[in-house]
Design an enzyme around this catalytic site. Sequence first.
Site, short mmCIF file in Angstrom:
data_model
loop_
_atom_site.label_atom_id
_atom_site.label_comp_id
_atom_site.label_asym_id
_atom_site.label_seq_id
_atom_site.Cartn_x
_atom_site.Cartn_y
_atom_site.Cartn_z
N HIS A 240 0.78 -1.37 -0.19
CA HIS A 240 -0.06 0.07 0.01
C HIS A 240 0.94 1.19 -0.04
CE1 HIS A 240 -3.32 -2.59 1.39
NE2 HIS A 240 -2.56 -3.32 2.24
O1 RIB Z 1 -4.31 -0.76 5.72
C1 RIB Z 1 -3.07 -0.69 5.17
C2 RIB Z 1 -2.35 0.26 5.86
O2 RIB Z 1 -2.10 -0.31 7.16
C3 RIB Z 1 -0.67 0.24 5.38
O3 RIB Z 1 -0.17 1.68 5.61
C4 RIB Z 1 -0.04 -0.80 6.38
O4 RIB Z 1 1.25 -0.21 6.46
C5 RIB Z 1 -0.81 -0.54 7.36
O5 RIB Z 1 -0.33 0.62 8.45
#
Ligand code: RIB
Length: 312
Positions: A240
């Site tokens: 992500h």
């Molecule tokens: O939902 C995904 C997010 O939550 C990303 O930033 C991962 O690192 C967690 O922090």
Amino acid sequence: MTTPSVLIDCDTGIDDAVALIYLAALHREGLIDLRAVTTTAGNVDARQTAINTRYVLDLCGLPDIPVAAGEARPLVVDLVTTPETHGPTGLGYATAPKDVDKRVRSDWQALWERQLGDETRLIVTGPATNLAAYARGHRFPPGVTLMGGAYLYPGNTTPTAEWNSWVDPHAAKEAFAAATSPITVCSLGVTEQMLIDPARLATLVDALGGAPVAAILPRALRFYFEFHEAQGEGYQAQIHDLLTCMIALGRVDYEATATTVDVECDSPLLRGTTVADLRGYWARPANARLVTAADIDGAHEELLRAWATLAP
Ligand code: RIB
Ligand code: CA
């Protein structure tokens, strides 16, 4: 073309670490000026996320970029972390050496006050705790890009909530309410498309050509592959925060739509649910640019290109 100055606020975990290695590569190429990194509690506690960040930047040959631990807990709710997702210390089966802790600062607000100029890109890839805390006493920073939320898309923490927004829903709500310039939002519907599997990881590790940071990647990502497989997502990992950084820096093409975002805080069932008023019912000014699509193939090409520059 001036070199953009960048500050990232993250909760280094595994996909944050992948993003940090990417930013380190751009910094060493002279494509960005990575001014500082601050961290929040989320994947693991705020001190550990800072230790992980310090460790990754040291391995990337950037010991002089300041790293500071931010707020220790969410604005209102109790802190919940996710060792089951990112491992006991946040780097999967890898662990930062104990002595790294000595080189983690705690002056995160001073770093923001000093480094956040009108042109600075502020990238938030963890809960919005620091952003909301900072906005309570300062002008809201322009140029914010945030990884978080799930918009008309299944959550990854509850049926409707994404992790960062769920960990600190009040901070997310306050940040969008305080935003005097739209926050560019990278949410699950887009970031879950950024996937690394073992074959792609092997190609990336080869491209790093023995760079010290390569040594931690197989252990870090194996934990993340196992987590995703256990979630029914296949033996691969959603990265992500990396895609979020590429979008923040305009390193990949993407589409976005202006909208107004708000966050549910008080309903136990719907805590952290993010809502975009896409049809304008609320008649409130837009506070977000919701990213709706990104060039994922281009993002993979950019990652390989950038990481290859770290090879000794
Ligand atoms: O939902 C995904 C997010 O939550 C990303 O930033 C991962 O690192 C967690 O922090
Ligand atoms: Ca994160």
